[in-house]
Structure formats: C-alpha cells, structure tokens
Design a protein around this motif. Structure first.
Motif, mmCIF file in Angstrom:
data_model
loop_
_atom_site.group_PDB
_atom_site.id
_atom_site.type_symbol
_atom_site.label_atom_id
_atom_site.label_comp_id
_atom_site.label_asym_id
_atom_site.label_seq_id
_atom_site.Cartn_x
_atom_site.Cartn_y
_atom_site.Cartn_z
ATOM 1 N N PHE A 178 35.939 14.023 -14.148
ATOM 2 C CA PHE A 178 34.817 14.764 -13.548
ATOM 3 C C PHE A 178 34.987 14.980 -12.048
ATOM 4 O O PHE A 178 34.081 15.496 -11.391
ATOM 5 C CB PHE A 178 33.500 14.028 -13.800
ATOM 6 C CG PHE A 178 33.117 13.966 -15.254
ATOM 7 C CD1 PHE A 178 32.605 15.080 -15.892
ATOM 8 C CD2 PHE A 178 33.285 12.801 -15.986
ATOM 9 C CE1 PHE A 178 32.260 15.034 -17.222
ATOM 10 C CE2 PHE A 178 32.942 12.739 -17.329
ATOM 11 C CZ PHE A 178 32.433 13.862 -17.949
ATOM 12 N N ASN A 217 30.252 24.704 -22.104
ATOM 13 C CA ASN A 217 31.294 25.712 -21.967
ATOM 14 C C ASN A 217 30.809 27.010 -22.616
ATOM 15 O O ASN A 217 30.267 26.998 -23.721
ATOM 16 C CB ASN A 217 32.566 25.210 -22.658
ATOM 17 C CG ASN A 217 33.695 26.200 -22.593
ATOM 18 O OD1 ASN A 217 33.727 27.154 -23.353
ATOM 19 N ND2 ASN A 217 34.635 25.970 -21.685
ATOM 20 N N THR A 257 28.256 29.758 -15.600
ATOM 21 C CA THR A 257 28.492 28.327 -15.768
ATOM 22 C C THR A 257 28.748 27.660 -14.418
ATOM 23 O O THR A 257 29.317 28.256 -13.501
ATOM 24 C CB THR A 257 29.700 28.061 -16.691
ATOM 25 O OG1 THR A 257 30.844 28.726 -16.163
ATOM 26 C CG2 THR A 257 29.420 28.546 -18.099
ATOM 27 N N TYR A 258 28.293 26.404 -14.339
ATOM 28 C CA TYR A 258 28.515 25.569 -13.166
ATOM 29 C C TYR A 258 29.171 24.276 -13.617
ATOM 30 O O TYR A 258 28.886 23.773 -14.713
ATOM 31 C CB TYR A 258 27.193 25.223 -12.479
ATOM 32 C CG TYR A 258 26.616 26.344 -11.638
ATOM 33 C CD1 TYR A 258 26.716 26.312 -10.252
ATOM 34 C CD2 TYR A 258 25.974 27.425 -12.230
ATOM 35 C CE1 TYR A 258 26.180 27.337 -9.475
ATOM 36 C CE2 TYR A 258 25.449 28.453 -11.468
ATOM 37 C CZ TYR A 258 25.546 28.406 -10.095
ATOM 38 O OH TYR A 258 25.031 29.412 -9.330
ATOM 39 N N ASN A 259 30.017 23.728 -12.789
ATOM 40 C CA ASN A 259 30.523 22.380 -12.989
ATOM 41 C C ASN A 259 29.985 21.491 -11.892
ATOM 42 O O ASN A 259 29.846 21.921 -10.734
ATOM 43 C CB ASN A 259 32.056 22.345 -12.958
ATOM 44 C CG ASN A 259 32.642 22.440 -14.359
ATOM 45 O OD1 ASN A 259 31.912 22.506 -15.342
ATOM 46 N ND2 ASN A 259 33.963 22.464 -14.438
ATOM 47 N N THR A 260 29.698 20.265 -12.257
ATOM 48 C CA THR A 260 29.296 19.271 -11.270
ATOM 49 C C THR A 260 30.394 18.218 -11.222
ATOM 50 O O THR A 260 30.775 17.662 -12.257
ATOM 51 C CB THR A 260 27.959 18.625 -11.649
ATOM 52 O OG1 THR A 260 26.981 19.646 -11.844
ATOM 53 C CG2 THR A 260 27.484 17.688 -10.546
ATOM 54 N N TYR A 261 30.911 17.979 -10.024
ATOM 55 C CA TYR A 261 32.004 17.026 -9.844
ATOM 56 C C TYR A 261 31.471 15.780 -9.145
ATOM 57 O O TYR A 261 30.644 15.871 -8.235
ATOM 58 C CB TYR A 261 33.124 17.647 -9.004
ATOM 59 C CG TYR A 261 33.672 18.925 -9.592
ATOM 60 C CD1 TYR A 261 34.591 18.899 -10.631
ATOM 61 C CD2 TYR A 261 33.261 20.172 -9.107
ATOM 62 C CE1 TYR A 261 35.097 20.072 -11.177
ATOM 63 C CE2 TYR A 261 33.760 21.350 -9.636
ATOM 64 C CZ TYR A 261 34.677 21.289 -10.675
ATOM 65 O OH TYR A 261 35.162 22.447 -11.212
ATOM 66 N N THR A 292 31.529 28.112 -11.764
ATOM 67 C CA THR A 292 32.876 28.223 -12.318
ATOM 68 C C THR A 292 33.142 29.538 -13.023
ATOM 69 O O THR A 292 34.286 29.825 -13.376
ATOM 70 C CB THR A 292 33.138 27.065 -13.300
ATOM 71 O OG1 THR A 292 32.095 27.042 -14.284
ATOM 72 C CG2 THR A 292 33.181 25.736 -12.567
ATOM 73 N N THR A 321 37.333 16.239 -8.455
ATOM 74 C CA THR A 321 38.056 17.407 -7.970
ATOM 75 C C THR A 321 38.608 17.062 -6.596
ATOM 76 O O THR A 321 38.547 15.909 -6.163
ATOM 77 C CB THR A 321 37.120 18.635 -7.900
ATOM 78 O OG1 THR A 321 37.892 19.788 -7.573
ATOM 79 C CG2 THR A 321 36.007 18.454 -6.889
#
Length: 960
Positions: free
Chosen positions: A866, A660, A451-455, A822, A868
């Motif tokens: 969204f 998720n 998984t990746y998060n984009t902020y 993540t 960080t």
C-alpha cells in the motif's frame, strides 16, 4: 350504456361470445379530425375505432421518402393541436411509426409531449438485447410488422384495452393520466398467463426486469390477470399431465388466490399502492399491513375468504401465519395459489420462504400416501414430510421478478433450457439493463468512473516483537490505516471539493450525492469529517445548502459517547431522513416567495442502509469507500441510474477510493443483458454429508433423539413462541454430548484434533447451507439428509469458538499518507450476450490454522503493498515532537472536545513545524505560504490524531 363488449373469462357456450363478436373494429386512413378552421386540412394517417369511437391514432413515415419516426413525433408535437377533441377526450394512444421503430404517447402536450418506445428489443421480445427491433427475416415483412399483426390483432387489441389501459390518479393535483403498457410489459404478462392457463399450478417463472422496466405496473397487470384467469373448457387444449395431477381443471379458475410478496416494508407499501390502483372491483385486493393488527391473523382471514383474490403481503408474514394456524386452526379457501415475488433473491431460499410452502402446499390435492388409513407416523415419516415442505409444491406457481438474479435464484425460479447438449437455467422473460439504458429509462453509472488510491506507511511502535497471523493482522492494519483521522480527513476533502466543483450546480442546484462507507463507525467518522471540513473552509456560510446526513442502524460508541443516527442528524427522526434528503430549496415555493425554507441536505453518508431499494432520482454522484463485489456492487451503484428532469448521463460520476474499475465492470456484466447458470450437481449434498459424518462428533442415536424431541416440542408449542422457548431446555440437553465432544477436540493440545474440530464446524455449516437450497430444487426425500440439516443447524448455534481467534497488533502508527487520483474511466459494458453466473461448487474445507509471522514483517509487507514513493509532503510532520510536549498532553487530558484541545495543539504544532523548516523546506513553504487549505487540513488531521493518541496513553479511553 355499454359501448363495447369484452371477452368473458370463461366461455362455456359459444353463444356467450355473440356480443363480443358483434364489436366493430375499424381503421380509417387519412381521417380529417380538426374542428378548428385553421387546421381543417390536417389529416391523420391512421385512426383505430372501436364501435365508432376513435381509440388510437398513428402517423406513418417512410425513410425512402426522407422521413422517419422522429418526423412523426415532431408532427404530433408541432402540427397536432392537443386541445382538439380527438386528442383531449377520445384516443388513448398516439403511435409514431416507421418500418424500423414504434413510439407511443398517451397525451399530447405540444413541445413537452413524451413518446415512449413500443419496440420488442433488438433480439426480439423477452430476449436479452438492446433497444429497437430485430431485422425482418421473411419476405414482405417490416421490423415493425408485429404492431399490426400482433398488438392490433382484434382479439389482442380488445384484451389490451380491457386489461392494460388504465386511468391513474395523479399524486399531485386532481387530474388523471392514462397508463399504456410498453411492449415488453404487455408481452411478459401475455406469455406468463398463456403458459399458466395451459400448464396450471406447480410452475416457476423468473422475470429478469431491469430497473426502469416499470416492474410495479407489470406486477399489477399480472396479478389482476391471474386473478380471473380460467383454463380452457376443452381438456385437449391443456397440459394433459397437469390435468391428470389435478393442477388444472378445464373451465375452472387456474388460481384461487394471488399472493403478491415483497421482502421489505418500503417496497411492500409501494407495491400495495400500485396493485390496488389497478383494481376495478371493490374488495378484490386485500392489503396486509401492521396498522390493521397482527399480520398472521390478517393473512389467515384473507386466505380463508372466497373474496379478496389478490393479497399483498411481506415475506416475513408467513411464519406468523403458520404460528397462528397452529394456535387457531383455519381453513384456507381454495387450493391453487399464484405467488408473485417482487425482488426475488436468496432470501427466497430461507426459512421464511419455506414457511410459504408449509402454509399453502398441497391444499386440496390428492395425498401421495398409499395408505390413507394409516395412523402410525414414524420419525422417518416426519422427516420426509419436513423435507417435502422445502420442495416445489404442485399447487403453487411462483412468478419471481428481479433485476439481479443470483445463481440460486435462477435455479429456483428459472426455466431449464437445453441447447447444443448444454443445460442451463435462464429467465422466462427478460427486459435487460442494456435495453433500459438504450431506451433512456435509466442512466449508466459506469461511464464516468474515477478511481483513487490511498497510500500509507505504517510504523511498528511495539517495544517487543509480536507473532501474528498475517491474514488477520493485515485486516486490522488496513482498517487502522483506512479509519485513521488523516486518511478520513483527506478523503473528506476530496469528497467536498469534488461536490462543490462538479456536482453542486447540476440539475439547477438540486443534485445530491451519496458516500458509501464500510461500517457504521466509518459512516459516523466520515460524516463528522465532512462537516468539519465544510466548517473549516467556511463552506457552510458560502453554500448554506451543503448539509450532511448520515444513515446507519442502531447505536454505537464514538469518541467515548453513545450516538445514534437521529443524534448525528441533529434530532431528525430516522423515518424522516428520506424526505429531508429529498427536499430542495430550488423547488420550495415558500423560498421563491422570499421565505426561509427548510434545511437542505446534499450529502448522505451511509453504512448498509439505503444501498438497496432507495429511490432518489436527484442522486448524481457517489463516493465509494467500501469494497463492492457482485450484486452488492450493482445494487449500490444503481442508486445513481434513476432518471429525472434536467438529469443527463453527463451529470453522473462515481469516485471510488477502494475498488478497481475493471472489477466493477465485471460485477455488472451478468446483469447487462441476461444471467444464466448451470444446474447444481445433486451429489454435492451427499459429498458434504460424508465430510460431516466422518468427524468423531455426531452419533445416529443422538440425532434421532433430538429430532424426535424437536417434533414433539413443535407439536406441544402449538405455534406459541412462549411455549416453544420453555421447551428449549430439553433440546439443549440432547445437543450437549456433541457439543462436549467438539469442545474436547477444539481445546486439545494435539493440533491435528483442534484442526478436526474447525474442519467439522466449517463442513457442517457448508452442509446446512447447501441443503437449505438444493432441497428446494432436487426432491431428495431422504430422511437422513433432512435429519442432519435439522440437527446440524441447531448444533451450529451451540458450538463454542476458540478464545484465541483474535489478533493484537499493539501500538502502530501512521507516518506517511497520500491520496492520489489513479484514473478516469468509461467502464460501460458492450453487448456480449448472456453471461453465466457461477453456481454451487464443491469444496468447503475447514478453517486451517494459519502460520504466524513477526508483526514487523507483516507491516513491512503492508507498506510494500500500500506504499509508494513518498515525498516530504506526505509526512505527518512534527507530529511526535508535538505530542510529546507537556502542554499538549495536559490539554488533551483536560479537554473532552477536540476543538478546545486545538487551541493549545495548533500553536505548539506550528512551533514544531518552524523547528523543522530547514529539513522540510518544501513542506514548510506550503504550510506557511498562501495555501491556507493545506495548512487547515494538516492542522485538523494532526490535531485529532494527537488528541486521541494522548488520551489513550494517559488512560482517558474513548472506546478506540
């Protein structure tokens, strides 16, 4: 010369069975089989003969002596000469057996011999579980006793030889291969036909068959068996209620026609080929397709003939059949129909599925009318007849196959089962995803889930504060951030670099990947970004096979120009895309001989298309940039689960930028072993009706007038679409008073009245949806319910919507952005038994007027959610200074091509970066240092964003 006699379909006189009972089935132990001197001492543990002809061999192993089923397999592979007559020309099955497991192969190929499991499943046949067999519960029994007690039982064995063993022509080459059923296929067909032969028509069956189950073959065997299935001549052996109601007749065929239905054309073609290949009688299978003329007329002809007992067709041919029958009355041959449904899901509860029942229901059965001489048909009679068309028909039996049933599907086709005082709907027969994975027929796409998060940080650039609805504004802000060129460029970079380092060399250089996007616009944008990154890194030169294709429907405007799938793919026709994507240079004989070969494509970017029903075994990697829930998640990720030569579980990977990992696991849970659901409450419909009728919009008189006009228009049209459209004016006129009352409420200055209008729309939509489904399960036979459904679904199409439903977020910009991995997860499921699906519930409720908030607050909340802890490396640097430069602005207006614009922008951007180097030393060192990838990526992202922004500000609108 006949070498065996099989049991007749109908046994009217026991004397008919004499030749059948004269068959001699024998078992020989320790059979010397070899003709070659070197193998003279070789013997087979068991050989099964029919009238002196060897048909099956078996090697038996005992773990107490240190040997098991794997030793039996190895014995066949290494000690048995495949060219010996008994293996090459005689037997159709070779069994490897120990007390726990059974495997079978139809052809010995030395080390390449492939054995398939012939086990019942860990919980028993047709039940949710995994690989293997349940432990024996009786004294003196083995876990594999079912093989000789059931499968090799002489009547079952003869039936299997006659109806299941099949010689299939190979697609490549002139040879043939022997098809032998797996245990669950044999078991499902036997149980389904046994039940149908006792209970007759009017039954529904749901078969939950995972990918990898061999579903097409199961459907083929089932359709052919149903086509000659006869009821017992002794009425006492039959369901007495079914006999009394005329749903089954002693000694007669159970079904007059078998109709195999799919809801997609590509599946229809595949299934037609499979069902047709099983036919041993010319003319038994009739294929309905567009190449042979109008489908409605073809289907009418097929159903009116006594020959051609099996008909394969798409679901959407039945409305055309109804229209054809109205224009040209056709007498349907027979009265009882078995309808085999491939990929059963919620489409089976729509109007097309209702058309199947309308065309075929109650043919040849006694009418329920107590007064057959009555000629006056009232409006109530017509409504009740219309309602009856939705309900289960006594002359139709459905055999529905799916791997991913919804709660609706379970209620429509499932078996109602009560245990410990709790009633649920469950499948009639299950071959689970868990069993398919454990037996090696499919792979698990959840074991390597990254998984990746984009902020993001957004900036409000509007000069004046705006009041917006947070729910709508948040959607627009998220879409803006997700589709921003900087976001897309960084996602493209992650995708390409992962493919190059992880995927490119797998399967001997054959591995493919799919990128799943949220919209057609996103698909085009992502495909272009991936191509641009490949070109910027010179990967197109270094890896010439790294081609990119994009798949989407229709046309759309991108960067001010209209485009299509074919145009984005360099002129490749839509129909040619699957074959082009499947091509691999590694398997091209011309390339191996020194030729150039065709273009090769390794990355397919999709928007909706190819997320279901697309079978490409070389897919190993999926990049997900779209929210996936429920069945959509299962069907999309299951594109990876197909097995292929060289393909192993370790080759699979999913990179998810949006979802998720635990949510994805939860989506798979009901389909891992078995899905169940609780029955819907029939009173839900009356509750929904009450909500609709309580609003000051509908009147009884207007609904009656519309309904009567509708039935009259339907009769006048006589199946002609042109005539039907000409009669619409009168129907519109009769809907107008309700539309006017609704509009007055909606446009009222009184907020309460406006809210009443939106509540009414929502409640009416909820009622129409619920009735369309529940009326197929519950025999309401209530004219008022049918009237509201008929009137309501037409009224919904005429109700206007508020003009102020949208929201304008004005000028918003992206100042910071970071893409960050993540986690790496194994979210594969563990056995937990059947899982319940949530069914219909109450509580439709209208659309409430949302409170409004200042846009700046909404953006601040968005950034909190969204965002960080950004560093200077996440800033989009020197951007505003560069876009304000007159040279850059002039170049943006003058150049329709972003690459030409870059000749000016890149130099100015570099100068501005130099101006800011003291403030951003770390970023500057990276930008001007050895990290050329970072500089190229940052230049590209900023260049494209600046070009678009300036052209918008200068009035050169490209449609964004």
């Amino acid at each position: 010369m006949r070498v065996a006699y099989f049991k007749p379909n109908l046994v009217a006189d026991p004397a008919i069975l004499a030749p059948y009972r004269a068959n001699r089935l024998t078992v020989v132990r320790e059979l010397p089989y070899a003709t070659k001197q070197a193998d003279k001492d070789h013997r087979l543990d068991l050989t099964l003969f029919l009238n002196g002809i060897p048909l099956a061999t078996a090697e038996l192993k005992n773990p107490l002596t240190g040997q098991g089923v794997e030793h039996a397999k190895e014995q066949y592979r290494s000690d048995r000469d495949a060219t010996e007559l008994i293996f090459a020309k005689r037997v159709i099955a070779n069994f490897a057996i120990d007390p726990d497991l059974v495997f079978v192969t139809t052809q010995l190929k030395g080390r390449n011999t492939r054995f398939l499991p012939f086990n019942t499943g860990s919980e028993g046949p047709g039940l949710p579980g995994g690989a293997g067999n349940p432990a024996p519960t009786a004294f003196g029994k083995y876990a594999t006793s079912y093989l000789w007690e059931q499968v090799w039982e002489w009547e079952n064995w003869l039936d299997l030889l006659e109806r299941f063993v099949h010689q299939q022509k190979q697609k490549k080459g002139a040879g043939r291969t022997t098809i032998f059923p797996r245990f669950h296929q044999w078991d499902a067909v036997k149980k389904l036909t046994t039940h149908a032969a006792r209970h007759g028509s009017g039954q529904n069956y749901l078969i939950m068959a995972s990918a990898g189950s061999g579903k097409s073959n199961t459907i083929g065997w089932l359709a052919h068996r149903l086509s000659d299935l006869h009821a017992d001549t002794d009425p006492r052996a039959l369901d007495q209620e079914a006999v009394a109601e005329g749903r089954i007749t002693p000694g007669e065929p159970v079904f007059d026609k078998i109709i195999v239905i799919t809801d997609r054309r590509n599946l229809d073609a595949q299934l037609r080929e499979t069902v047709g290949s099983f036919s041993r009688t010319a003319g038994l299978v009739v294929k309905i397709d567009e190449k042979s003329g109008a489908k409605g007329e073809q289907l009418a002809r097929a159903l009116s003939r006594d020959t051609g007992k099996i008909v394969t067709v798409t679901l959407h041919s039945f409305p055309a059949l109804l229209d054809y029958i109205k224009r040209s009355p056709t007498e349907i041959a027979g009265s009882r129909f078995a309808i085999v449904v491939d990929e059963a899901h919620s489409s089976q509860s729509g109007d097309a599925a209702t058309a199947v029942k309308s065309a075929l229901r109650d043919l040849g059965l006694d009418s329920d009318s107590e007064d057959p001489g009555a000629t006056t048909v009232t409006l109530t009679d017509q409504l009740k007849e219309k309602a009856e068309e939705r309900s289960q028909a006594a002359n139709l039996s459905y055999f529905a196959f799916t791997a991913t049933p919804k709660a609706k599907t379970l209620e429509l086709f499932g078996t109602r089962d009560t245990k410990a005082g709790e009633t649920k709907y469950r499948p009639f027969h299950t071959y689970s995803m868990r069993q398919a994975i454990e037996e090696g027929f499919i792979l698990d796409p959840l074991r390597n889930y990254v998984t990746y998060n984009t902020y993001w940080r957004l900036v409000n650039q509007n000069p004046d504060e705006k009041e917006v609805e947070p729910s709508k504004a948040n959607g627009l802000l998220a879409r803006y951030a997700l589709t921003h060129d900087s976001t897309v460029a960084q996602h493209a970079q992650v995708i390409v670099e992962h493919f190059v380092t992880h995927t490119r060399g797998r399967l001997g250089g054959r591995a493919k990947s799919m990128v799943v996007t949220a919209s057609r616009q996103s698909a085009v944008q992502m495909a272009r970004a991936i191509k641009s990154y490949i070109k910027d890194r010179d990967y197109d030169t270094k890896y010439p096979e790294l081609g990119v294709l994009v798949a989407f429907s229709g046309s759309l405007t991108v960067d001010g120009e209209e485009t299509t799938e074919s145009k984005e793919n360099g002129g490749l026709a839509e129909s040619a895309l699957p074959a082009a994507f499947a091509y691999t240079r590694a398997d091209d004989k011309a390339v191996k001989a020194g030729g150039r070969g065709k273009p090769e494509y390794k990355i397919l970017v999709v928007a909706e298309k190819y997320q279901t029903g697309f079978d490409q075994p070389l897919l190993t990697t999926m990049y997900v940039n779209k929210t996936l829930t429920g069945i959509a998640a299962v069907q999309t990720l299951s594109r990876l689960n197909r097995t292929a030569e060289r393909k192993a579980q370790s080759d699979l990977a999913v990179l998810d930028f949006v979802n998720n990992a635990e949510d994805i696991r939860d989506a798979f849970r009901p389909y891992f072993e078995e899905a169940n659901t609780l029955p819907s409450d029939p009173n839900l419909l009356y509750t929904a009706q009450g909500r609709v009728m309580s609003a000051p919009v509908l009147t009884e008189q207007e609904m009656d007038a519309f309904t009567a006009a509708y039935f009259e228009a339907e009769q006048k049209a006589g199946g002609s679409q042109t005539k039907w459209e000409k009669l619409h004016a009168e129907l519109y006129r009769l809907l107008a008073p309700a539309v006017e009352r609704f509009t007055a409420l909606m446009e009222s200055a009184d907020e309460e009245e406006a809210e009443t209008a939106e509540d009414f729309r929502s409640d009416l939509n909820d009622y129409v949806r619920k009735y369309g489904f529940l009326a197929q399960i519950v025999p309401y036979q209530d004219a008022e319910l049918e009237r509201l459904h008929l009137y309501g679904r037409h009224l919904l199409n005429r109700l206007p919507r508020r003009a102020d439903g949208g929201v304008d977020i004005g000028e918003v910009d992206l100042s910071h952005m970071r893409v960050e991995q993540t986690g790496e997860y194994d979210v594969s499921l563990s056995p937990e038994g059947a899982a319940d699906l949530k069914g219909f519930g109450d509580g439709a409720g209208g659309a409430k007027e949302a409170e409004k908030s200042p846009l700046s607050e909404v953006i601040e909340q968005f950034n909190e959610k969204f965002g960080t802890e950004f560093t200077e490396q996440d800033v989009l640097p020197a951007y505003q200074a560069t876009t304000a430069d007159p040279r850059v602005r002039a170049a943006a207006v003058a150049n329709n091509d972003v690459e030409n614009f870059g000749l000016v922008f890149d130099d100015v951007f570099e100068d501005k970066m130099a101006d800011h180097i003291n403030a951003m030393a770390g970023l500057g060192r990276r930008y001007f240092g050895s990290d050329k990838d970072f500089k190229s990526s940052l230049d590209r992202s900023a260049r494209r964003a600046a070009w678009r922004m300036i052209r918008r500000e200068e009035g050169v609108d490209d449609g964004f």
